[in-house]
Design a protein around this motif. Structure first.
Motif, PDB file in Angstrom:
ATOM      1  N   MET A  91      -1.482 -10.156   6.952  1.00  0.00           N
ATOM      2  CA  MET A  91      -2.454 -10.799   7.833  1.00  0.00           C
ATOM      3  C   MET A  91      -3.679 -11.331   7.081  1.00  0.00           C
ATOM      4  O   MET A  91      -4.120 -12.450   7.301  1.00  0.00           O
ATOM      5  N   LEU A  92      -4.196 -10.567   6.141  1.00  0.00           N
ATOM      6  CA  LEU A  92      -5.421 -10.957   5.453  1.00  0.00           C
ATOM      7  C   LEU A  92      -5.169 -11.913   4.305  1.00  0.00           C
ATOM      8  O   LEU A  92      -6.065 -12.677   3.906  1.00  0.00           O
ATOM      9  N   LYS A 152     -12.414  -8.942  11.574  1.00  0.00           N
ATOM     10  CA  LYS A 152     -12.078 -10.164  12.302  1.00  0.00           C
ATOM     11  C   LYS A 152     -10.928  -9.936  13.272  1.00  0.00           C
ATOM     12  O   LYS A 152     -10.701 -10.739  14.186  1.00  0.00           O
ATOM     13  N   TYR A 153     -10.171  -8.844  13.058  1.00  0.00           N
ATOM     14  CA  TYR A 153      -8.989  -8.572  13.868  1.00  0.00           C
ATOM     15  C   TYR A 153      -9.075  -7.236  14.611  1.00  0.00           C
ATOM     16  O   TYR A 153      -8.464  -7.073  15.675  1.00  0.00           O
ATOM     17  N   ILE A 154      -9.807  -6.275  14.044  1.00  0.00           N
ATOM     18  CA  ILE A 154      -9.848  -4.918  14.587  1.00  0.00           C
ATOM     19  C   ILE A 154     -11.302  -4.499  14.786  1.00  0.00           C
ATOM     20  O   ILE A 154     -12.160  -4.768  13.938  1.00  0.00           O
ATOM     21  N   GLU A 156     -13.263  -7.950   6.282  1.00  0.00           N
ATOM     22  CA  GLU A 156     -12.158  -8.870   6.596  1.00  0.00           C
ATOM     23  C   GLU A 156     -11.363  -8.366   7.799  1.00  0.00           C
ATOM     24  O   GLU A 156     -10.966  -9.154   8.670  1.00  0.00           O
ATOM     25  N   LEU A 157     -11.123  -7.067   7.846  1.00  0.00           N
ATOM     26  CA  LEU A 157     -10.358  -6.498   8.966  1.00  0.00           C
ATOM     27  C   LEU A 157     -11.129  -6.575  10.278  1.00  0.00           C
ATOM     28  O   LEU A 157     -10.527  -6.623  11.366  1.00  0.00           O
ATOM     29  N   VAL A 161      -3.006  -1.136  16.919  1.00  0.00           N
ATOM     30  CA  VAL A 161      -3.546  -2.396  16.390  1.00  0.00           C
ATOM     31  C   VAL A 161      -3.479  -2.432  14.861  1.00  0.00           C
ATOM     32  O   VAL A 161      -3.664  -3.502  14.260  1.00  0.00           O
ATOM     33  N   THR A 162      -3.213  -1.282  14.228  1.00  0.00           N
ATOM     34  CA  THR A 162      -3.150  -1.253  12.763  1.00  0.00           C
ATOM     35  C   THR A 162      -1.741  -1.494  12.231  1.00  0.00           C
ATOM     36  O   THR A 162      -1.565  -1.668  11.023  1.00  0.00           O
TER      37      THR A 162
END
Length: 260
Positions: A107-108, A131-133, A128-129, A68-69
Motif C-alpha cells: 500500500m505505501l 493516511k490510511y489508518i 505515512e500509515l 484495518v492492518t
C-alpha cells in the motif's frame, strides 16, 4: 655426576618458575575500566546505529481495529494465540533495504529509510500509515543485527541480537569474555559503513573507552582480541614440541645410562 644432575634439576626448576612468572599478567593489563579521572559523558543517542543498505527489518503495523492492518501485514492473518513466540516472529513481515536505501511496503510503496535510526523510521512510517489508518502503531526491529567476536575469547562466533543497543563489553560477555591470554589494551573493532571498512582500537583497561564512539556497536561489527606475547611464544613452542620432547627424552636416557 650427581652434582651435574642436581644442577640440571635446579636449572629446570628455575626455568619453570620463570615461565610461570612471565605468563602472569599484571593488574594494569588485566582489569577492565580502571579508575581514573575520566569524566564519563558517552550518550547512546550520539552513536545509535542507523539503518543501512541490505539491512533486514521486521515491521508489523498495529491499530485499534486489527482488520484495518491486514493489507499492511501480509502474513499477520496466519498468526494465532497458539503459536510460540519464535514461530510468530518467523511469520512476521520482513523487508530488505535496497541499494538505494528504500524498503517497499504494501500500500505505501517505496519508503526511504537508510540513515535513519529505528525510532526515526518508525515515526516516518506512522506518518505515512496515518493516511490510511487512524492512530497506527508500528513495531520495527532489525532482523539481521549481527556481530562477530573472534580471537582470544572463550566462545568465539557470530551472534544475532534482538536489539540494536549493545556495547563492546556486552558482546565480549556473549562470547564468554576474554581468556587470560587476550590483550585487553588493544581490542580491534572492524566496522563497515557504506561499503567501506574501517578499523578502530579500544583499550578496555581505560575508563575513557566508555566515551568512545565505538563503545556501542553497529550491525555487522567484528571484534577481534589478539593473543598476548606469551601465547604467541607458546604457539611457536607448540609447533616444535615434538622435536623438543624427543630431544628431552634423549637427554634423560643418556643421563640415566651414565649414572647407572
Amino acid at each position: 655426576m650427581r652434582l651435574v644432575l642436581k644442577n640440571c634439576s635446579v636449572l629446570g626448576l628455575f626455568i619453570i618458575v620463570l615461565i610461570i612468572f612471565n605468563s602472569c599478567g599484571s593488574r594494569k593489563n588485566m582489569v577492565y575500566l580502571q579508575q581514573d579521572s575520566t569524566q564519563i559523558s558517552n550518550l547512546y543517542e550520539q552513536y545509535i546505529p542507523r539503518i543501512q543498505k541490505n539491512d533486514i527489518l521486521t515491521i508489523v503495523v498495529t491499530a485499534a481495529d486489527p482488520k484495518v492492518t491486514v493489507p499492511f501485514n501480509p502474513v499477520s492473518s496466519m498468526t494465532n494465540s497458539n503459536m510460540t513466540q519464535s514461530v510468530d516472529m518467523a511469520l512476521r513481515p520482513t523487508y530488505t533495504v535496497d541499494n538505494q536505501g528504500y524498503i517497499t511496503l504494501p500500500m505505501l510503496g517505496k519508503i526511504h529509510v537508510e540513515g535513519l535510526t529505528r525510532i526515526q523510521a518508525i515515526e516516518k512510517l506512522r506518518i505515512e500509515l496515518g493516511k490510511y489508518i487512524k492512530d497506527p502503531g508500528v513495531n520495527m526491529n532489525f532482523n539481521n543485527f549481527r556481530i562477530s567476536v573472534l580471537g582470544e575469547v572463550a566462545k568465539p562466533g557470530s551472534f544475532i541480537l534482538p536489539t540494536e543497543r549493545v556495547t563492546v563489553l556486552e558482546a565480549l560477555g556473549m562470547a564468554g569474555d576474554l581468556t587470560i591470554r587476550g590483550v585487553r589494551k588493544n581490542v580491534l573493532l572492524i566496522r563497515e559503513v557504506d561499503g567501506k571498512k574501517s578499523m578502530h582500537r579500544l583499550d578496555l583497561t581505560q575508563q575513557n573507552t566508555l566515551n568512545s564512539p565505538y563503545y556501542y556497536l553497529a550491525q555487522n561489527d567484528v571484534i577481534y582480541v589478539e593473543p598476548n606475547k606469551s601465547q604467541i611464544d607458546n604457539s611457536k613452542l607448540g609447533a616444535n614440541s615434538n622435536i623438543i620432547i624427543s630431544i628431552a627424552s634423549l637427554i634423560i636416557t643418556v643421563i640415566s645410562v651414565l649414572t647407572r
